[in-house]
Design a protein around this motif. Structure first.
Motif, PDB file in Angstrom:
ATOM      1  N   TRP A  99      -3.643  -8.815   6.003  1.00  0.00           N
ATOM      2  CA  TRP A  99      -4.762  -8.668   6.956  1.00  0.00           C
ATOM      3  C   TRP A  99      -4.361  -9.195   8.326  1.00  0.00           C
ATOM      4  N   GLU A 120      -2.446  -6.635  10.216  1.00  0.00           N
ATOM      5  CA  GLU A 120      -3.348  -5.615  10.756  1.00  0.00           C
ATOM      6  C   GLU A 120      -4.041  -6.135  12.020  1.00  0.00           C
ATOM      7  N   LYS A 147      -4.154  -4.871  15.815  1.00  0.00           N
ATOM      8  CA  LYS A 147      -5.443  -4.635  16.483  1.00  0.00           C
ATOM      9  C   LYS A 147      -5.507  -5.396  17.808  1.00  0.00           C
ATOM     10  N   PHE A 155     -12.090  -2.308   7.286  1.00  0.00           N
ATOM     11  CA  PHE A 155     -10.656  -2.473   7.057  1.00  0.00           C
ATOM     12  C   PHE A 155     -10.345  -3.082   5.692  1.00  0.00           C
ATOM     13  N   HIS A 156     -10.949  -4.218   5.366  1.00  0.00           N
ATOM     14  CA  HIS A 156     -10.450  -4.923   4.182  1.00  0.00           C
ATOM     15  C   HIS A 156     -10.973  -4.384   2.851  1.00  0.00           C
ATOM     16  N   GLN A 204     -10.942  -0.948   2.294  1.00  0.00           N
ATOM     17  CA  GLN A 204     -10.256   0.315   1.981  1.00  0.00           C
ATOM     18  C   GLN A 204      -8.982   0.013   1.198  1.00  0.00           C
ATOM     19  N   PHE A 246      -5.682   1.933   1.352  1.00  0.00           N
ATOM     20  CA  PHE A 246      -4.343   2.240   1.824  1.00  0.00           C
ATOM     21  C   PHE A 246      -3.773   1.230   2.824  1.00  0.00           C
ATOM     22  N   ARG A 247      -4.491   1.026   3.921  1.00  0.00           N
ATOM     23  CA  ARG A 247      -3.928   0.158   4.981  1.00  0.00           C
ATOM     24  C   ARG A 247      -3.630  -1.267   4.525  1.00  0.00           C
ATOM     25  N   VAL A 270      -0.466  -1.236   2.469  1.00  0.00           N
ATOM     26  CA  VAL A 270       0.749  -1.029   3.260  1.00  0.00           C
ATOM     27  C   VAL A 270       1.155  -2.326   3.950  1.00  0.00           C
ATOM     28  N   TRP A 271       0.177  -3.023   4.534  1.00  0.00           N
ATOM     29  CA  TRP A 271       0.483  -4.285   5.214  1.00  0.00           C
ATOM     30  C   TRP A 271       0.999  -5.333   4.244  1.00  0.00           C
TER      31      TRP A 271
END
Ligand code: TRP
Length: 452
Positions: free
Chosen positions: A114, A117, A121, A142-143, A145, A147-148, A151-152
Motif C-alpha cells: 500500500w 501505491e 499517488k 484501492f485497498h 480491489q 489486482f493493484r 502487484v505492489w
C-alpha cells in the motif's frame, strides 16, 4: 561450554553497519504507521510514558538476550538454540520464530505494498483538490480491489529478496547503511514542517502532556505489545543479526543504542504527524487508516504538501524495506545453514512461500473479506497469531533461556567479550531476566489470548 567457532561466515563489517541494520529492522511500519495511531487511540502522553518505561525495563533486556544467543550460537535462530542447548527441545523456540517470520512477512508486505501505491499517488499529485471524503473513498477503493495491491506486494517482496540475495555484507549492511541515514534526514524534514504549521502546539501537548486519568491496564498491555513489535524482539530476528556481529563489538551498547534510536524515531514520527493532525482539526484516534486517509488530507491542504507527501511515503517505503529484509533473513539463514540450500534458491523459496501466504492476506481486504475466523479476517488472524501470541511466547522463552538455562558464566563471558568489558549493571540485568520479564510477559500474553 565454550563459545563455538565457525570461521568464514558472512557478517557485518563495522559498528555503524550493525547499528544501521539492527535499527533498520526495528524502525519500520511499527514506528511510523502503527505507533502514531496506537498513541492516538490510547490517550497520548500517558501511553508514551508507560511505553518508555517498558522499553527500558523489558525491551532492552530482551533485545540483549537475543543478540547474545545469536552471537554465542553463531547460527540462525533455530541452529543457535540447538547448538547452545544440545539434546534439548529449546530449538522449538527457533521453529516458532521461523513460523512467525512467515506470518509477519505476509501481512507486513500487504501494508508495505500500500505504501508503494501511495508513494506513486503522491508523485503523481493524486491528493490535490480532493475532499476528506474523497480521499477516504480513494483508500477504500484501492485497498479492497485485487489486482493493484497484489502487484505492489509482489514488487515489494521482490525488492526485499533483491537485497537479501546479496547476503549480509553486500546486501543487508550495504543497503541499510545508505537507507537509514536517508530515512532520518527525511523524518527530520517532516517533523520541522509539522512543527512550523500554525496550531502545531495542540499536537505537541497531546503527545507530551500526560493525562494520568487515561492510564488503565489496557493501555499498559498495548504499550508492551507495541514495544515488542517495534523493537523487533521475540521472533529471532535479532538472534539472526546477532550471529553476524563480530566478537569484538559491545553487545550491551548495541542493544541500548538500537532501542534508543527506535524510540526516538517513533517519537519523531509522532512529532511529524500529530501537530499536523491537530493543525487541521482531524481525529488523532482515527486508527489504522490514519496515515492513508488523514495524512493525504493534510498534505493537500498545507503549503509544500506535494513535496512533503512524496517525502513521507518514501520514508515509509524505506522503513518497511529495512524491516522486511530482517524478517526474510530469519527464514533464509535457516534454509541455508540447516537445510544446506544455496542462498539464491533459499531466498527465492522463502519469498515465494511468504508471498503465497501474503496474497491471501492482501485479498482479505476485498475478495476474501468474508473468510473469517471469529471476527478476524485472514489478515487479522495472521497479525493476531504472530504479534499477540508468537512474539510474546518467543520473548518469554528467550528470557527464560538466558535467565535460567544458560550458565551465568557463559552469559557473562559473552556480554563482556571474554572478560574484556566491564559489566556495570549485570546483576540487575540478570534479575530482570529471571523474574521481572517472565512475569510481565506472561501477564500480557494471558491477557492477549483472553485468559485474564
Ligand atoms: N520492528 C519492525 C517495525 O517496527 C517490524 C519487525 C521487523 C518485526 N522484524 C521483526 C516485528 C521481528 C517483530 C519481530 O515495523
Amino acid at each position: 561450554m565454550s563459545a563455538p567457532e565457525l570461521g568464514g561466515r558472512d557478517g557485518f563489517t563495522s559498528k555503524f553497519g550493525i547499528l544501521c541494520a539492527a535499527a533498520g529492522s526495528a524502525v519500520g511500519l511499527g514506528n511510523i504507521w502503527r505507533f502514531p495511531y496506537v498513541v492516538g487511540e490510547s490517550g497520548g502522553a500517558a501511553f508514551l510514558l508507560i511505553y518508555l518505561g517498558l522499553v527500558v525495563l523489558l525491551g532492552i533486556p530482551v533485545m540483549l538476550s537475543e543478540l547474545l544467543i545469536g552471537r554465542r550460537g553463531q547460527r540462525n535462530a533455530f541452529g543457535s538454540f540447538r547448538l547452545l542447548a544440545p539434546g534439548k527441545k529449546w530449538w522449538l523456540v527457533g521453529v516458532m520464530g521461523i513460523a512467525a517470520a512467515f506470518m509477519i512477512l505476509a501481512f507486513y508486505s500487504t501494508i508495505a505494498g500500500w505504501t508503494l501505491e501511495y508513494l506513486i499517488k503522491a508523485f503523481s499529485n493524486s491528493f490535490s483538490g480532493k475532499s476528506s471524503d474523497e480521499l477516504g473513498a480513494m483508500f477504500q477503493v484501492f485497498h479492497t480491489q485485487a489486482f493493484r495491491p497484489l502487484v505492489w506486494q509482489v514488487i515489494f517482496m521482490a525488492m526485499t529478496a533483491g537485497i537479501i540475495l546479496g547476503g549480509v555484507r553486500k546486501g543487508i549492511e550495504k543497503y541499510t547503511k545508505v537507507l537509514m541515514p536517508f530515512l532520518v534526514v527525511l523524518l527530520l524534514i517532516m517533523a520541522i514542517r509539522a512543527l512550523t504549521l500554525p496550531g502545531a502546539m495542540g499536537g505537541l501537548s497531546f503527545l507530551f502532556k500526560p493525562d494520568f486519568s487515561e492510564i488503565n491496564s489496557r493501555v499498559f498491555l498495548s504499550a508492551l505489545g507495541q514495544a515488542f513489535f517495534s523493537l523487533s524482539i521475540g521472533m529471532g530476528t535479532l538472534i539472526t543479526y546477532g550471529s553476524y556481529i563480530n566478537k569484538k563489538n559491545n553487545l550491551n551498547n548495541i542493544a541500548i543504542e538500537v532501542s534508543v534510536v527506535d524510540t526516538l524515531i517513533a517519537i519523531l514520527a509522532g512529532v511529524a504527524i500529530f501537530p499536523a493532525v491537530f493543525a487541521f482539526g482531524l481525529d488523532p484516534a482515527e486508527g489504522p487508516g490514519l496515515i492513508f486517509h488523514v495524512l493525504p488530507n493534510i498534505f493537500q491542504q498545507m503549503p509544500g504538501g506535494y513535496f512533503f507527501a512524496v517525502i513521507f511515503f518514501l520514508l515509509l517505503v524505506i522503513a518497511a524495506l529495512t524491516s522486511s529484509i530482517s524478517i526474510l533473513e530469519v527464514v533464509v539463514a535457516y534454509l541455508v545453514e540447516e537445510l544446506k540450500i544455496v542462498r539464491s534458491k533459499a531466498t527465492l523459496l522463502a519469498t515465494v512461500a511468504a508471498l503465497f501466504v501474503g496474497l491471501f492476506c492482501t485479498l482479505s481486504f476485498g475478495a476474501l473479506k468474508d473468510v473469517t475466523l471469529g471476527s478476524l479476517s485472514i489478515f487479522g488472524v495472521l497479525d493476531f497469531t504472530a504479534s499477540n501470541i508468537l512474539l510474546p511466547l518467543g520473548g518469554l522463552f528467550i528470557v527464560l533461556f538466558v535467565g535460567w538455562y544458560l550458565k551465568d558464566s557463559d552469559v557473562k563471558d559473552e556480554l563482556s567479550n571474554g572478560g574484556l568489558l566491564k559489566l556495570k549493571i549485570y546483576r540487575l540485568f540478570r534479575f530482570v531476566l529471571r523474574f521481572i520479564a517472565p512475569v510481565a510477559i506472561a501477564i500480557v500474553f494471558m491477557h492477549s489470548i483472553g485468559l485474564i
